[in-house]
Scaffold this active site. Structure first.
Site, PDB file in Angstrom:
ATOM      1  N   ARG A 194      -2.640  -1.751  -3.453  1.00  0.00           N
ATOM      2  CA  ARG A 194      -3.700  -0.758  -3.362  1.00  0.00           C
ATOM      3  C   ARG A 194      -3.490   0.242  -4.496  1.00  0.00           C
ATOM      4  O   ARG A 194      -2.404   0.796  -4.643  1.00  0.00           O
ATOM      5  CB  ARG A 194      -3.620  -0.014  -2.037  1.00  0.00           C
ATOM      6  CG  ARG A 194      -4.646   1.089  -1.959  1.00  0.00           C
ATOM      7  CD  ARG A 194      -4.369   1.997  -0.805  1.00  0.00           C
ATOM      8  NE  ARG A 194      -5.378   3.045  -0.744  1.00  0.00           N
ATOM      9  CZ  ARG A 194      -5.257   4.127   0.005  1.00  0.00           C
ATOM     10  NH1 ARG A 194      -4.184   4.293   0.744  1.00  0.00           N
ATOM     11  NH2 ARG A 194      -6.206   5.022   0.012  1.00  0.00           N
ATOM     12  N   HIS A 215     -11.369   5.630  -0.690  1.00  0.00           N
ATOM     13  CA  HIS A 215     -11.279   4.896   0.582  1.00  0.00           C
ATOM     14  C   HIS A 215     -12.115   3.618   0.559  1.00  0.00           C
ATOM     15  O   HIS A 215     -12.506   3.100   1.596  1.00  0.00           O
ATOM     16  CB  HIS A 215     -11.733   5.763   1.788  1.00  0.00           C
ATOM     17  CG  HIS A 215     -10.743   6.806   2.175  1.00  0.00           C
ATOM     18  ND1 HIS A 215     -11.095   8.078   2.567  1.00  0.00           N
ATOM     19  CD2 HIS A 215      -9.396   6.769   2.242  1.00  0.00           C
ATOM     20  CE1 HIS A 215     -10.012   8.782   2.847  1.00  0.00           C
ATOM     21  NE2 HIS A 215      -8.963   8.008   2.660  1.00  0.00           N
ATOM     22  N   ASN A 237       0.884  -1.158   0.000  1.00  0.00           N
ATOM     23  CA  ASN A 237       0.000   0.000   0.000  1.00  0.00           C
ATOM     24  C   ASN A 237       0.925   1.211   0.000  1.00  0.00           C
ATOM     25  O   ASN A 237       1.385   1.665   1.037  1.00  0.00           O
ATOM     26  CB  ASN A 237      -0.881  -0.071   1.259  1.00  0.00           C
ATOM     27  CG  ASN A 237      -1.812   1.106   1.408  1.00  0.00           C
ATOM     28  OD1 ASN A 237      -1.732   2.090   0.669  1.00  0.00           O
ATOM     29  ND2 ASN A 237      -2.699   1.015   2.389  1.00  0.00           N
ATOM     30  N   GLU A 292      -7.026  -2.163   5.428  1.00  0.00           N
ATOM     31  CA  GLU A 292      -6.953  -2.141   3.968  1.00  0.00           C
ATOM     32  C   GLU A 292      -6.088  -3.290   3.450  1.00  0.00           C
ATOM     33  O   GLU A 292      -6.424  -3.935   2.456  1.00  0.00           O
ATOM     34  CB  GLU A 292      -6.392  -0.791   3.494  1.00  0.00           C
ATOM     35  CG  GLU A 292      -7.385   0.349   3.718  1.00  0.00           C
ATOM     36  CD  GLU A 292      -6.755   1.734   3.651  1.00  0.00           C
ATOM     37  OE1 GLU A 292      -5.651   1.906   4.203  1.00  0.00           O
ATOM     38  OE2 GLU A 292      -7.351   2.630   3.051  1.00  0.00           O
ATOM     39  N   ARG A 326      -5.648  18.703   2.979  1.00  0.00           N
ATOM     40  CA  ARG A 326      -6.541  18.982   1.841  1.00  0.00           C
ATOM     41  C   ARG A 326      -7.755  19.781   2.305  1.00  0.00           C
ATOM     42  O   ARG A 326      -8.254  19.587   3.412  1.00  0.00           O
ATOM     43  CB  ARG A 326      -7.009  17.667   1.201  1.00  0.00           C
ATOM     44  CG  ARG A 326      -5.943  16.985   0.388  1.00  0.00           C
ATOM     45  CD  ARG A 326      -6.387  15.605  -0.074  1.00  0.00           C
ATOM     46  NE  ARG A 326      -5.688  14.551   0.623  1.00  0.00           N
ATOM     47  CZ  ARG A 326      -6.004  13.257   0.584  1.00  0.00           C
ATOM     48  NH1 ARG A 326      -7.030  12.860  -0.137  1.00  0.00           N
ATOM     49  NH2 ARG A 326      -5.306  12.358   1.251  1.00  0.00           N
TER      50      ARG A 326
END
Ligand code: ADP
Length: 383
Positions: free
Chosen positions: A82, A170, A4, A368, A230
């Site tokens: 990922r 996500h 990832n 994840e 962000r």
């Protein structure tokens, strides 16, 4: 093996190639480009050591080497990656080849912060280990079945046809939370949920009967909530103003919106929630207050899309660890029937709403890497 890869870190994990996917090893290289460190986590806690590695490519080499040593030469059955963006073509994991890689490369402008880092090790490993199958798992895939109306912008149709639409991100995190929730709280399986993934990146997903029906992230991973660096949602008129009045071009806007805004921009101090919580400075408090306010407002919006809300689930770095954020968010949602048990929240229990509350509140850690491993194993089995 699962990779990832992000802009400043590469998380990795190794799983036994069998149905229950036992975790053999987890770790990450963090601080890439600043002060690289290798963290290996196991049952006995985690070990960190400083390393010398000048690039992401060297970091990937180092991970392969480390895995080779720790796993005593057991062969690799497959590598799962990922990948943030699957575009309009991929709504399920896919085995990598040159054509797939070229298509995914073309999506870099849609996720400039993530996609290049996700793809680089795929290319590298295809050259270094051509015999090992690689698959890509997408953050957009979980959202692919959203109702069409949730994916459309009010822009001319031709732009939608060209791919200017809401994708959502996500997804691997949301899928892993939905899978874990099915074990911990099966009574919620067909209910209306909002999952709050609150980490450096932050988004919300409305889930009904286990499927994504709406999300706060859209065309890029910039929309929706305020994040570490962000901006989240912004009146598009602000961008026009910055271009006209400040002479900013696309690259300057990209740096502003992706790297200089959010918690960092508003606090002027840090993008890290722990640093902000420890600060007495007014701008730090204001940054946290805005972060929370935006989450509350967006949960209201997703509850409307769902036609009601049965449970709120917190996950990722802030969602799993910051009891204050959870308490502040739930305090703003009493009107939706949500309530929190302060002791359970402080202790970080799985269920943190009091018995009998109309709306339940849970903490479910995201995984994840585990989700990628499950998808990789499924694909290898069916090949
Ligand atoms: P990423 O999106 O990079 O995977 P994470 O999910 O690891 O990010 O989340 C990082 C965020 O989680 C940071 O803002 C960090 O401060 C916050 N965080 C991690 N641990 C804690 C903690 N114990 N208390 C408060 N915030 C925390």
């Amino acid at each position: 093996m699962v990779l990832n890869a992000g802009s400043s870190s590469i998380k990795f994990a190794a799983f036994g190639a069998q149905d229950d996917l036992p975790v053999l090893l987890r770790g990450q290289i963090e601080g890439l480009g600043v002060r690289p460190r290798l963290v290996i986590s196991g049952d006995a806690g985690s070990r960190t050591r400083d390393i010398t590695c000048a690039s992401h490519a060297e970091a990937t080499e180092l991970i392969l080497h480390e895995l080779g040593q720790q796993l005593a030469g057991r062969p690799l059955a497959g590598i799962g990656h990922r990948v943030v963006h699957g575009g309009t073509r991929f709504s399920a994991p896919v085995r990598m080849d040159g054509a797939v890689l070229d298509y995914l490369h073309g999506l870099i402008p849609l996720a400039p912060l993530h996609q290049p880092h996700n793809l680089a090790p795929i290319r590298q490993l295809a050259a270094a280990r051509p015999e090992v199958p690689q698959i890509a798992c997408f953050d957009t895939a979980f959202h692919a079945l959203q109702p069409a109306i949730a994916t459309r912008f009010a822009l001319p149709r031709a732009l939608h046809e060209e791919g200017v639409r809401r994708y959502g991100f996500h997804g691997l995190s949301y899928e892993s939370v939905v899978a874990r929730l099915a074990r911990h709280a099966p009574h919620l399986a067909d209910k209306r949920l909002v999952i709050a993934h609150l980490g450096n990146g932050a988004s919300l997903c409305a889930v009904h009967r286990g499927q994504s029906v709406a999300s706060t992230m859209g065309f890029t991973a910039l929309d929706g909530l305020m994040m570490g660096t962000r901006s989240g949602s912004l009146d598009p008129g602000v961008l026009l103003w910055l271009m006209d009045e400040k002479g900013m071009d696309a690259r300057a806007l990209e740096a502003l919106l992706y790297q200089q805004s959010g918690l960092l921009g508003v606090s002027g101090l840090s993008s890290d929630m722990r640093v902000l919580r420890a600060s007495e400075a007014e701008p730090a408090r204001e940054a946290i207050a805005l972060f929370t306010y935006r989450i509350i407002r967006e949960i209201g919006s997703l509850a409307a899309a769902l036609g009601g809300l049965d449970a709120l689930i917190f996950t990722a770095g802030i969602g799993e660890n910051d009891a204050a954020t959870r308490a502040e968010v739930v305090a703003g949602l009493g009107w939706l029937g949500l309530a929190i048990d302060p002791a359970a929240n402080q202790a970080g229990h799985a269920r943190i709403s009091p018995e009998g509350a109309a709306g339940e509140v849970w903490i479910i850690p995201t995984d994840e890497e585990g989700m990628i491993a499950a998808q990789l194993w499924r694909l290898l089995q069916s090949a």
